[in-house]
Design a protein around this motif. Structure first.
Motif, short mmCIF file in Angstrom:
data_model
loop_
_atom_site.label_atom_id
_atom_site.label_comp_id
_atom_site.label_asym_id
_atom_site.label_seq_id
_atom_site.Cartn_x
_atom_site.Cartn_y
_atom_site.Cartn_z
N THR A 118 0.82 -1.21 0.00
CA THR A 118 0.00 0.00 0.00
C THR A 118 0.85 1.26 0.00
N SER A 119 2.11 1.13 0.37
CA SER A 119 3.00 2.29 0.47
C SER A 119 4.33 2.00 -0.21
N CYS A 120 4.69 2.90 -1.12
CA CYS A 120 5.95 2.79 -1.84
C CYS A 120 6.82 3.98 -1.44
N THR A 121 8.05 3.71 -1.07
CA THR A 121 8.99 4.77 -0.73
C THR A 121 10.12 4.76 -1.75
N ILE A 122 10.37 5.94 -2.32
CA ILE A 122 11.46 6.09 -3.27
C ILE A 122 12.47 7.05 -2.65
N ASP A 123 13.64 6.53 -2.32
CA ASP A 123 14.71 7.36 -1.75
C ASP A 123 15.65 7.76 -2.88
N LEU A 124 15.76 9.07 -3.10
CA LEU A 124 16.60 9.59 -4.17
C LEU A 124 17.90 10.13 -3.61
N PRO A 125 19.00 9.92 -4.32
CA PRO A 125 20.26 10.54 -3.89
C PRO A 125 20.23 12.04 -4.19
N ILE A 126 21.03 12.79 -3.47
CA ILE A 126 21.09 14.23 -3.72
C ILE A 126 22.00 14.54 -4.90
N VAL A 127 22.91 13.63 -5.20
CA VAL A 127 23.78 13.78 -6.37
C VAL A 127 23.81 12.46 -7.12
N GLY A 128 24.02 12.53 -8.40
CA GLY A 128 24.11 11.32 -9.20
C GLY A 128 23.49 11.52 -10.55
N ASP A 129 23.45 10.46 -11.31
CA ASP A 129 22.89 10.48 -12.65
C ASP A 129 21.38 10.71 -12.54
N THR A 130 20.82 11.51 -13.45
CA THR A 130 19.38 11.74 -13.42
C THR A 130 18.63 10.77 -14.33
N ASN A 131 19.30 9.80 -14.87
CA ASN A 131 18.66 8.83 -15.76
C ASN A 131 18.42 7.51 -15.03
N TYR A 132 17.55 7.55 -14.02
CA TYR A 132 17.28 6.38 -13.20
C TYR A 132 15.88 5.82 -13.45
N SER A 133 15.27 6.17 -14.58
CA SER A 133 13.89 5.76 -14.83
C SER A 133 13.70 4.25 -14.74
N SER A 134 14.63 3.47 -15.29
CA SER A 134 14.46 2.02 -15.29
C SER A 134 14.46 1.45 -13.87
N ILE A 135 15.28 2.00 -12.98
CA ILE A 135 15.30 1.54 -11.58
C ILE A 135 13.96 1.85 -10.92
N ILE A 136 13.43 3.05 -11.16
CA ILE A 136 12.17 3.46 -10.55
C ILE A 136 11.01 2.64 -11.12
N ILE A 137 11.00 2.43 -12.42
CA ILE A 137 9.93 1.63 -13.04
C ILE A 137 9.97 0.19 -12.52
N ASP A 138 11.15 -0.41 -12.46
CA ASP A 138 11.26 -1.77 -11.93
C ASP A 138 10.75 -1.85 -10.50
N GLY A 139 11.04 -0.82 -9.70
CA GLY A 139 10.56 -0.79 -8.32
C GLY A 139 9.05 -0.62 -8.24
N LEU A 140 8.48 0.24 -9.08
CA LEU A 140 7.03 0.44 -9.08
C LEU A 140 6.29 -0.83 -9.48
N LYS A 141 6.84 -1.57 -10.42
CA LYS A 141 6.20 -2.80 -10.89
C LYS A 141 5.98 -3.80 -9.76
N LYS A 142 6.83 -3.77 -8.76
CA LYS A 142 6.73 -4.75 -7.67
C LYS A 142 5.48 -4.56 -6.81
N GLY A 143 4.81 -3.41 -6.97
CA GLY A 143 3.60 -3.14 -6.18
C GLY A 143 2.32 -3.62 -6.83
N GLY A 144 2.43 -4.35 -7.92
CA GLY A 144 1.23 -4.83 -8.60
C GLY A 144 1.52 -6.02 -9.47
N LYS A 145 0.55 -6.31 -10.34
CA LYS A 145 0.64 -7.47 -11.23
C LYS A 145 0.25 -7.05 -12.63
N ILE A 146 0.79 -7.75 -13.61
CA ILE A 146 0.39 -7.57 -15.00
C ILE A 146 -0.84 -8.44 -15.25
N LYS A 147 -1.90 -7.81 -15.74
CA LYS A 147 -3.15 -8.56 -16.01
C LYS A 147 -3.28 -8.85 -17.48
#
Length: 147
Positions: A118-147
């Protein structure tokens, strides 16, 4: 992002938010909210997104990373294209809270869900690459299922 969320709720929860909003002659948020009140009541509390910098002073890099994260979430929820909702992903829980924290550290984002999904926490670094979409998407996917 608001258009993506409107599309998401219209497709996933069967609301008519976007059509209700378009029927208003003056495009103010108050009038849109009034026009959409019935539709909004159907989804009230279903999704809550918090962007929290706490006591961390945002740098240009961390601000860009925060905005990219919000865009990534919006794209993930877009029911018309993308690898999330458009690909059949649905949340396991009926209500979801997404908390984005900017932390005063370097490294990669960390995406984690609580046990009830029910709750997703995304901890972002203060410095680093800004191209982390795939990491965030992979993490979001874990909160549901593909129907």
């Amino acid at each position: 992002m608001s258009v993506y969320l409107g599309k998401y709720f219209d497709k996933v929860y069967g609301t008519d938010i976007l059509n209700s909003a378009e029927k208003t002659s003056v495009n103010t948020s108050a009038e849109q909210k009034f026009a959409c009140a019935k539709e909004i009541s159907k989804i009230k509390g279903k999704l809550h997104i918090t962007l929290n910098a706490k006591d961390t002073k945002l740098t240009d890099n961390s601000y860009e990373l925060s905005m990219m994260t919000l865009t990534t979430i919006g794209e993930f929820l877009n029911p018309e294209r993308g690898v999330g909702v458009a690909a059949g992903w649905r949340a396991t829980a009926s209500k979801i809270s997404i908390n984005i924290n900017t932390l005063n550290k370097a490294g990669q984002p960390i995406v984690r869900w609580n046990k009830e999904l029910t709750s997703c926490t995304i901890d972002l670094p203060i410095v680093g690459d800004t191209n982390y979409s795939s990491i965030i998407i992979d993490g979001l996917k874990k909160g549901g299922k593909i129907k």
